[in-house]
Write an enzyme that holds these catalytic residues in place. Sequence first.
Site, PDB file in Angstrom:
ATOM      1  N   TYR A 154       0.849  -1.197   0.000  1.00 28.02           N
ATOM      2  CA  TYR A 154       0.000   0.000   0.000  1.00 28.02           C
ATOM      3  C   TYR A 154       0.881   1.242   0.000  1.00 28.02           C
ATOM      4  O   TYR A 154       1.826   1.354   0.788  1.00 28.02           O
ATOM      5  CB  TYR A 154      -0.895   0.000   1.246  1.00 28.02           C
ATOM      6  CG  TYR A 154      -1.760   1.233   1.376  1.00 28.02           C
ATOM      7  CD1 TYR A 154      -2.884   1.403   0.562  1.00 28.02           C
ATOM      8  CD2 TYR A 154      -1.460   2.219   2.308  1.00 28.02           C
ATOM      9  CE1 TYR A 154      -3.674   2.526   0.682  1.00 28.02           C
ATOM     10  CE2 TYR A 154      -2.253   3.355   2.434  1.00 28.02           C
ATOM     11  CZ  TYR A 154      -3.357   3.501   1.619  1.00 28.02           C
ATOM     12  OH  TYR A 154      -4.144   4.621   1.731  1.00 28.02           O
ATOM     13  N   ASP A 254       9.418   2.897  -0.157  1.00 30.42           N
ATOM     14  CA  ASP A 254       8.383   3.547   0.639  1.00 30.42           C
ATOM     15  C   ASP A 254       8.605   3.171   2.102  1.00 30.42           C
ATOM     16  O   ASP A 254       8.271   2.081   2.545  1.00 30.42           O
ATOM     17  CB  ASP A 254       7.002   3.086   0.164  1.00 30.42           C
ATOM     18  CG  ASP A 254       5.852   3.711   0.946  1.00 30.42           C
ATOM     19  OD1 ASP A 254       6.105   4.274   2.032  1.00 30.42           O
ATOM     20  OD2 ASP A 254       4.702   3.615   0.480  1.00 30.42           O
ATOM     21  N   LYS A 282       4.334   9.488   8.522  1.00 29.40           N
ATOM     22  CA  LYS A 282       3.983   8.912   9.815  1.00 29.40           C
ATOM     23  C   LYS A 282       4.769   9.528  10.965  1.00 29.40           C
ATOM     24  O   LYS A 282       4.524  10.659  11.353  1.00 29.40           O
ATOM     25  CB  LYS A 282       4.171   7.390   9.781  1.00 29.40           C
ATOM     26  CG  LYS A 282       3.346   6.668   8.737  1.00 29.40           C
ATOM     27  CD  LYS A 282       1.875   6.600   9.080  1.00 29.40           C
ATOM     28  CE  LYS A 282       1.092   5.789   8.077  1.00 29.40           C
ATOM     29  NZ  LYS A 282      -0.334   5.777   8.317  1.00 29.40           N
TER      30      LYS A 282
END
Length: 454
Positions: A154, A254, A282
């Site tokens: 994702y 990522d 994050k």
Amino acid sequence: MTLDELKQAYADANPKSLAAYHKACERIPGGVSGNVRFVAPFPLYMKKGEGAWLTDLDGHRYVDYVLSFGPLIHGHGNSEVWQAAESYVKEHGTWLYGASNELELEFAETLHSYLPSLEMMRFTNSGTEANLLAIRLARAYTGRRKVAKFEGHYHGGLNAMLISTGPKLQQAGAADAPLSVPESAGIADDELQDTIVLPFNDLDAVKRILEARAEEIAAVILEPLQGGTIPATEAFIHGLRTLTEKLGIVLVMDEVKTGFCISMHGAQGYYGVTPDLTTLGKIIGGGMPIGVLGGKKELLQMIAPGGSFLPGIGEKKTEKVENLFHSGTYNAHPLILAMGLASLRLLDKKYDDLVANTERLKTGIRKAYEAHGIRVLTPGVGALFNVYVTDKKEIKNYRDTKACDMALRKRMDYALLFEGVYNKPGKRYNISTAHTKDVIDFTLDAFERAFQKL
């Protein structure tokens, strides 16, 4: 108790959340501001957070293992992170300039010290935005259009990446040649065709696919640990790096989930692999919205405003790189940078204890299941892990997870809610520095009580 019985007990125990959900549905589609926040039959509505704990509208208190899906690496309301924000406003008189500020360079230098592959970087407002910019940059740099991603990985809500993140296996094709399956309505056919799906941890298949289509592919993007928890094998990730270099394909790592969770040097430091581009988000903002795209200077310099001079060179950029646009009012938000710096400095001091507590929890969870005759795996590195009910020796990719007993795992997650442990059913565990030994002890005791409800 069956899953339906647990859900009914959940509904009976949370009347205020149920009422809030019904009211929210009048103005907010599905009653939530993000689809992943929904939990059947309705989500809990939270009222207060403190350290490792959350309290919902009905007054139930939980140890929080969602942690806003990862960014709260110091738990809720950490005083050092909050004081950094308060001090910044008091000293500078504002929390937003819409202009450059000194903290940009300090933050960039700090990130570079942990992740040397970030020779240059641009700030964004989320990991999704960072991935969007990474794809645009890779296409501009290579002159190619297609992007390859891995099944089950994702990379945010952009159309090109909402493909094969969790496909039904009957639609997904062969394991060594997965098909591109849209995960949302509204994805155009050309976007679907421009995304090539690869099998994770299968280097031979990846090599065959990439070599056959190398002239079309601008970038390969991957989560070095799928979902933040299922690791690439050493042979796979080093082989992928060698292969992409040989084919002239930009490798994008990522690290939105793994950065500063897997190690203080990210997954790239853990594996000893240098990607061309890295995306972060994050936890680097201390719980505030931020993202970063960083990588090789040769690539990142392409984003500099058209006609700008290269420091130390004194020559204008070529026509090739003049129109790669990137901007945003909230990029490098000074208040968030101040909080992020405080968070990273604190994490550096507490990281070893964080990992030790995570390992203690993982071991305790495995023993709790084993005591009831159930075998589980807890893949993950650093401060992230997941729990899979399985007889397999290891979990290597998305299709392995589909063979696990997720129904039992979900029943346990609902049962744990009644014992004061909050996690999304079936999802990974996020651990913070606020999850101290006593919090871990409470959690493991809750597991024992929860088994009595199954």
